[in-house]
Design a protein around this motif. Structure first.
Motif, PDB file in Angstrom:
ATOM      1  N   VAL A   1     -50.211 -34.856  34.967  1.00 25.67           N
ATOM      2  CA  VAL A   1     -49.242 -34.028  35.309  1.00 25.67           C
ATOM      3  C   VAL A   1     -48.076 -35.098  35.620  1.00 25.67           C
ATOM      4  CG1 VAL A   1     -50.389 -32.147  36.284  1.00 25.67           C
ATOM      5  CG2 VAL A   1     -49.724 -33.997  37.803  1.00 25.67           C
ATOM      6  N   ARG A   2     -48.400 -36.366  35.650  1.00 25.51           N
ATOM      7  CA  ARG A   2     -47.116 -37.207  35.692  1.00 25.51           C
ATOM      8  C   ARG A   2     -47.857 -38.636  35.118  1.00 25.51           C
ATOM      9  NH1 ARG A   2     -48.342 -41.429  39.866  1.00 25.51           N
ATOM     10  NH2 ARG A   2     -50.285 -41.078  40.945  1.00 25.51           N
ATOM     11  N   TRP A   3     -46.806 -39.336  34.496  1.00 23.89           N
ATOM     12  CA  TRP A   3     -47.061 -40.527  33.790  1.00 23.89           C
ATOM     13  C   TRP A   3     -47.401 -41.840  34.701  1.00 23.89           C
ATOM     14  CZ3 TRP A   3     -48.469 -39.793  29.319  1.00 23.89           C
ATOM     15  CH2 TRP A   3     -47.869 -39.240  28.150  1.00 23.89           C
ATOM     16  N   ARG A   4     -48.547 -42.471  34.442  1.00 20.45           N
ATOM     17  CA  ARG A   4     -48.986 -43.422  35.372  1.00 20.45           C
ATOM     18  C   ARG A   4     -48.935 -44.706  34.231  1.00 20.45           C
ATOM     19  NH1 ARG A   4     -54.846 -41.665  36.865  1.00 20.45           N
ATOM     20  NH2 ARG A   4     -54.851 -41.386  34.568  1.00 20.45           N
ATOM     21  N   ARG A   5     -48.780 -45.737  34.890  1.00 16.93           N
ATOM     22  CA  ARG A   5     -48.727 -47.016  33.766  1.00 16.93           C
ATOM     23  C   ARG A   5     -50.087 -47.032  32.901  1.00 16.93           C
ATOM     24  NH1 ARG A   5     -48.056 -52.135  37.259  1.00 16.93           N
ATOM     25  NH2 ARG A   5     -49.993 -51.237  38.322  1.00 16.93           N
ATOM     26  N   VAL A   6     -51.247 -46.645  33.338  1.00 14.97           N
ATOM     27  CA  VAL A   6     -52.531 -46.611  32.429  1.00 14.97           C
ATOM     28  C   VAL A   6     -52.313 -45.786  31.440  1.00 14.97           C
ATOM     29  CG1 VAL A   6     -53.684 -45.156  34.183  1.00 14.97           C
ATOM     30  CG2 VAL A   6     -54.959 -46.996  32.611  1.00 14.97           C
ATOM     31  N   ASP A   7     -51.732 -44.774  31.499  1.00 10.88           N
ATOM     32  CA  ASP A   7     -51.564 -43.622  30.717  1.00 10.88           C
ATOM     33  C   ASP A   7     -50.498 -44.196  29.663  1.00 10.88           C
ATOM     34  OD1 ASP A   7     -53.207 -41.703  32.219  1.00 10.88           O
ATOM     35  OD2 ASP A   7     -51.375 -41.182  33.630  1.00 10.88           O
ATOM     36  N   LEU A   8     -49.496 -44.416  30.028  1.00  7.83           N
ATOM     37  CA  LEU A   8     -48.605 -45.118  28.968  1.00  7.83           C
ATOM     38  C   LEU A   8     -48.931 -46.280  28.173  1.00  7.83           C
ATOM     39  CD1 LEU A   8     -45.234 -44.695  31.116  1.00  7.83           C
ATOM     40  CD2 LEU A   8     -45.966 -43.343  29.281  1.00  7.83           C
ATOM     41  N   GLN A   9     -49.692 -47.035  28.869  1.00 12.77           N
ATOM     42  CA  GLN A   9     -50.413 -48.253  28.210  1.00 12.77           C
ATOM     43  C   GLN A   9     -51.077 -47.696  27.249  1.00 12.77           C
ATOM     44  OE1 GLN A   9     -53.705 -49.896  30.335  1.00 12.77           O
ATOM     45  NE2 GLN A   9     -53.264 -51.937  29.573  1.00 12.77           N
TER      46      GLN A   9
ATOM     47  N   GLY B   1     -49.551 -49.109  18.033  1.00 13.15           N
ATOM     48  CA  GLY B   1     -50.503 -50.141  17.712  1.00 13.15           C
ATOM     49  C   GLY B   1     -50.158 -51.471  18.549  1.00 13.15           C
ATOM     50  N   VAL B   2     -49.413 -51.334  19.648  1.00  9.70           N
ATOM     51  CA  VAL B   2     -49.123 -52.602  20.337  1.00  9.70           C
ATOM     52  C   VAL B   2     -49.970 -52.369  21.870  1.00  9.70           C
ATOM     53  CG1 VAL B   2     -47.168 -53.892  21.678  1.00  9.70           C
ATOM     54  CG2 VAL B   2     -46.914 -52.700  19.306  1.00  9.70           C
ATOM     55  N   SER B   3     -50.505 -53.381  22.142  1.00  8.75           N
ATOM     56  CA  SER B   3     -51.519 -53.482  23.128  1.00  8.75           C
ATOM     57  C   SER B   3     -50.680 -54.348  24.243  1.00  8.75           C
ATOM     58  CB  SER B   3     -52.849 -53.961  23.054  1.00  8.75           C
ATOM     59  OG  SER B   3     -53.590 -54.210  24.228  1.00  8.75           O
ATOM     60  N   TYR B   4     -50.339 -53.711  25.298  1.00  5.45           N
ATOM     61  CA  TYR B   4     -49.651 -54.236  26.787  1.00  5.45           C
ATOM     62  C   TYR B   4     -50.566 -54.518  27.719  1.00  5.45           C
ATOM     63  CZ  TYR B   4     -44.986 -54.307  24.575  1.00  5.45           C
ATOM     64  OH  TYR B   4     -43.921 -54.561  23.829  1.00  5.45           O
TER      65      TYR B   4
ATOM     66  N   SER C   1     -44.555 -51.763  33.409  1.00  5.35           N
ATOM     67  CA  SER C   1     -43.748 -51.696  34.493  1.00  5.35           C
ATOM     68  C   SER C   1     -42.456 -52.151  33.966  1.00  5.35           C
ATOM     69  CB  SER C   1     -44.202 -52.048  35.986  1.00  5.35           C
ATOM     70  OG  SER C   1     -45.229 -51.348  36.235  1.00  5.35           O
ATOM     71  N   ALA C   2     -42.556 -53.560  33.559  1.00  6.11           N
ATOM     72  CA  ALA C   2     -41.431 -54.440  33.332  1.00  6.11           C
ATOM     73  C   ALA C   2     -40.811 -53.583  31.895  1.00  6.11           C
ATOM     74  CB  ALA C   2     -41.722 -55.744  32.948  1.00  6.11           C
ATOM     75  N   LEU C   3     -41.415 -52.909  30.981  1.00  3.09           N
ATOM     76  CA  LEU C   3     -40.809 -52.263  29.814  1.00  3.09           C
ATOM     77  C   LEU C   3     -40.052 -51.205  30.476  1.00  3.09           C
ATOM     78  CD1 LEU C   3     -40.962 -52.706  26.885  1.00  3.09           C
ATOM     79  CD2 LEU C   3     -42.713 -51.207  26.827  1.00  3.09           C
ATOM     80  N   LEU C   4     -40.754 -50.240  31.311  1.00  2.57           N
ATOM     81  CA  LEU C   4     -40.076 -49.147  31.957  1.00  2.57           C
ATOM     82  C   LEU C   4     -38.507 -49.511  32.681  1.00  2.57           C
ATOM     83  CD1 LEU C   4     -43.013 -47.128  33.469  1.00  2.57           C
ATOM     84  CD2 LEU C   4     -41.637 -46.566  31.265  1.00  2.57           C
ATOM     85  N   LYS C   5     -38.848 -50.619  33.463  1.00  2.00           N
ATOM     86  CA  LYS C   5     -37.462 -51.006  34.083  1.00  2.00           C
ATOM     87  C   LYS C   5     -36.467 -51.577  33.184  1.00  2.00           C
ATOM     88  CE  LYS C   5     -39.845 -52.514  38.401  1.00  2.00           C
ATOM     89  NZ  LYS C   5     -39.943 -53.816  39.295  1.00  2.00           N
ATOM     90  N   ARG C   6     -36.858 -51.946  32.142  1.00  2.00           N
ATOM     91  CA  ARG C   6     -35.857 -52.277  30.964  1.00  2.00           C
ATOM     92  C   ARG C   6     -35.320 -51.319  30.523  1.00  2.00           C
ATOM     93  NH1 ARG C   6     -37.779 -56.097  25.608  1.00  2.00           N
ATOM     94  NH2 ARG C   6     -35.520 -55.697  24.521  1.00  2.00           N
TER      95      ARG C   6
END
Length: 356
Positions: free
Chosen positions: A109-117, A125-128, A134-139
């Motif tokens: 029901v909400r995005w977690r970092r592991v879900d967005l990963q 096709g990019v593995s972070y 977190s850094a990507l979201l702040k950017r």
């Protein structure tokens, strides 16, 4: 580590110290002082200690100074690694985060970092690493915040229309008053203050989670509160119950706080004890009812948050007398802060045209 590297000779020790005294960057200044010591014949180890570095670091700065002079002693920050997602993919990710997950499709029901990963790897096709998400979201301009509650039946268009038409609504409720009569705009609401109390965030050492007492008993009182943000005034009562009789007491209290010769327009929700025809309104009071399911329009809701966060939460109340005393103290603390009342309560859409 190889032998000591000879320092270029076109800068004397005196010149280097003069440059250090004028340098605005403290790091550049201490590097210049180390190099001045080298020019004086000081050992490389002692020269490194003068600049707060080791010999290998001093060797690196000698290399850069020999190539570029004093300018080579400046820190050269890099922009970091190139993002592996292109502009279109970043825009798609931003839209995805903004829209939120679908429970049926995404399973949350909400995005977690592991879900967005996982989503980034599946879609692009990019593995972070999870931390890099977190850094990507702040950017992209996102931050991790608490959501504001909203009534499920709320109609935003009704709220927008009320704010847009408020000058007309206010004029309709005050048209019977003599021209030139001063209008005070008040907001009213009630809050339950009880033993089953809340906890609020607090500062603590990183890696720890402080504990606060939490009561499970249900004794409570009601705080009836009203504020006049433009004047920084407030009128409140702590009562053991809600209902028409309690509301009558509060309306009379508000009327006593209205300036002599002024008329108060009180904005409030549509609770049954607000809309009942049994209320006897004082001559200096008129009521305007807010749209249904729209608590965000009432700044007293924010007043409750302020009172709980500063004086009422993280507390165990022994009995009803303790509750009443705490609620009275919190409200009295608020009334002593007129600027806080103005800061929390003023709404630009409402405080236009309130004086005639």
């Amino acid at each position: 580590m190889g032998g000591a590297i000879a320092l270029r000779t076109d800068y004397t020790a005196e010149t280097l110290r003069r440059l250090a005294s004028r340098a605005r960057d403290a790091n550049v200044a201490r590097r210049l002082l180390s190099l001045a010591a080298v020019q004086d014949g000081t050992s490389r180890g002692e020269a490194a200690r003068i600049g707060g570095m080791d010999r290998q670091t001093l060797r690196d700065w000698v290399h850069r100074f020999n190539i570029a002079g004093p300018d080579g002693l400046r820190d050269q920050w890099r922009n970091g690694s190139v993002c592996r997602l292109n502009a279109a993919q970043l825009a798609e990710l931003s839209a995805l985060v903004t829209a939120g997950p679908d429970l049926t499709r995404d399973g949350v029901v909400r995005w977690r970092r592991v879900d967005l990963q996982r989503v980034i790897e599946e879609r692009f096709g990019v593995s972070y690493h999870e931390r890099h998400v977190s850094a990507l979201l702040k950017r992209l301009g996102f931050s991790h915040v608490s959501a504001r509650p909203r009534h499920p039946g709320q109609d935003p268009s009704v709220m927008d229309a009320f704010k847009k038409n408020f000058p007309t609504i206010l004029s309709a409720h005050t048209g019977h008053l003599p021209r030139g009569r001063r209008i005070e705009l008040w907001w009213q609401d009630e809050a339950r203050i009880g033993q089953k109390n809340g906890l609020v965030r607090q500062w603590a050492r990183r890696g720890t989670r402080p504990r606060q007492p939490a009561d499970q008993r249900y004794e409570n009182a009601w705080l009836f509160g009203a504020i006049c943000p433009a004047l920084g005034k407030a009128a409140g009562l702590v009562l053991p119950f809600t209902g028409t009789a309690s509301m009558q007491l509060h309306i009379d209290e508000i009327a006593r706080c209205v300036a002599r010769g002024a008329h108060a327009v009180v904005l409030l929700d549509r609770a049954g004890w607000h809309t009942t025809p049994k209320l006897r309104l004082p001559r200096n009071i008129s009521l305007i009812f807010l749209p249904s399911r729209a608590p965000e329009l009432n700044p007293v809701e924010n007043i409750w948050q302020f009172l709980r966060a500063n004086w009422l939460s993280n507390t165990v109340f022994e009995d009803i007398n303790h509750i009443i005393n705490a609620a009275c103290a919190a409200w009295n603390n608020l009334t002593a802060l007129p600027e806080t009342i103005r800061s929390i309560g003023l709404r630009k859409w409402a405080h236009i045209g309130q004086r005639r």
